[in-house]
Design an enzyme around this catalytic site. Structure first.
Site, short mmCIF file in Angstrom:
data_model
loop_
_atom_site.label_atom_id
_atom_site.label_comp_id
_atom_site.label_asym_id
_atom_site.label_seq_id
_atom_site.Cartn_x
_atom_site.Cartn_y
_atom_site.Cartn_z
CG ASP A 56 37.77 31.60 23.59
OD1 ASP A 56 37.96 32.76 23.65
OD2 ASP A 56 36.40 31.14 23.53
CD GLU A 230 35.89 37.67 27.77
OE1 GLU A 230 34.77 37.78 27.85
OE2 GLU A 230 36.37 37.86 26.60
#
Length: 359
Positions: A56, A230
């Site tokens: 991420d 997401e």
């Protein structure tokens, strides 16, 4: 008489030869010195990944400085660098640690840094237990100029009180002098589908409106392993058109990749009808380049502002899923004639890439 003159000439030539040799050698030495700089030649290329691990990944550019962060599980660290391609040479600074207990004490994920209204804000995901159903979005505030020295103040949880369920991967959209919060979440405690929501903000730590769903996994490529939308991230082209790039499918699969929503010109971000979803992924695995599960990205400009770059994580082997082997990579992207981004194919870790312009 002629013999005497010739002898004098010979002696003169013999005396002149050493001088010529010395001058010639000096000229060669000067030329060699000019071609050999005191400093080694600056490296102009790099290879991915930037670090051995870092899921991420996120980069924020302010001035000539870049701030990098990634999922830290129990803390949030920021790495400051003047050259993204040399991120591995910089030292991370831990700016926040999860408390021993409480709603934000476990599973610290996907931190994002934003400079809003004259202050720094750091958005992150965390939960109260190992049960991922408790994951929610939180925000920290820092009013210092140097965010590595200032104090980070907890501003609390960001959620819609009428629908406070699983919520992760919060990000910011600045549009028409308004702030919007965008995240991935579920519609109930029993829901297993991750959707993308948006709400207008009253300020950088408070939602102003109820959440609105703008995307749900509907295509096959978004439903590999599980139905997931997401990691939403905002990208704007030179004309100001807004794109929302998100990650689809489960990160446990090699098919985790990037999809795209486009906001129509002058559209209302809170109106789902004003968003158009691309039916195919815009960035996906490359078996030929040994890049699997590329996703959860960010965007940044090169140091001179002339180039657009994407940062993302990916695995170097098939089947590694959501583990610690996900590493941060960057590559330059271009724009299509219709104004949409063209991310190309994830590049191999053996490919030499030219550093971002200005570095």
């Amino acid at each position: 008489m002629h013999i005497i003159k010739n002898n004098r000439l010979v002696r003169f030539i013999l005396l002149l030869i050493p001088v010529i040799i010395i001058l010639s050698c000096a000229k060669k030495d000067n030329k060699a010195a000019a071609q050999t700089p005191d400093q080694p030649q600056k490296q102009t290329t790099f290879t991915n990944p930037l670090l051995a691990s870092g899921a991420d990944p996120w980069i924020y550019k302010k001035g000539d400085v870049y701030y990098y962060m990634s999922t830290g599980v129990s803390n949030i660290s920021i790495t400051k660098t003047s050259a993204v391609s040399e991120l591995g040479k910089a030292t991370p600074t831990v700016v926040w640690r999860a408390p021993a207990s409480g709603p934000n004490s476990k599973n610290v994920w996907a931190p994002e840094l934003h400079y809003l209204q004259g202050k720094w804000y750091l958005y992150y995901t965390a939960g109260a237990s190992s049960d991922l159903a408790t994951q929610r979005c939180f925000v920290l505030e820092n009013s210092a100029t140097d965010l590595l020295d200032g104090n980070w103040v907890e501003k609390g949880k960001l959620s819609d009180p009428n629908g406070d369920f699983f919520a992760i991967d919060g990000t910011i959209l600045e549009y028409k002098e308004k702030l919007y919060f965008i995240w991935s979440g579920q519609i109930s405690t029993s829901d297993i589908t991750q959707r993308i929501y948006i709400a207008e903000m009253a300020n950088p730590w408070t939602l102003k409106t109820p959440k609105v769903q703008i995307s749900i996994p509907q295509y096959d490529w978004e439903r590999r392993g599980s139905a997931v939308n997401e990691g939403p991230e905002i990208l704007k082209n030179a004309a100001g058109q807004v794109f929302l790039i998100y990650s689809g499918s489960s990160c446990n699969t090699d098919d985790y990749g990037l999809g795209m929503l486009s906001l129509k010109a002058g559209g209302d971000p809170l109106n789902p009808a004003d968003w158009t979803k691309n039916p195919k992924p815009v960035f996906s695995k490359s078996i030929d380049n040994n890049v699997f599960g590329p996703g959860h990205n960010g965007f940044f400009k090169s140091k001179d502002g002339k180039e657009d770059w994407i940062i993302y994580h990916a695995n170097a082997q098939s089947g590694l899923g959501c583990g610690g082997g996900r590493s941060p990579r960057i590559q330059k992207f271009t724009w299509n004639t219709d104004g949409t981004p063209n991310f190309g194919v994830p590049v191999s870790t053996t490919q030499n890439l030219t550093k971002p312009s200005g570095e």
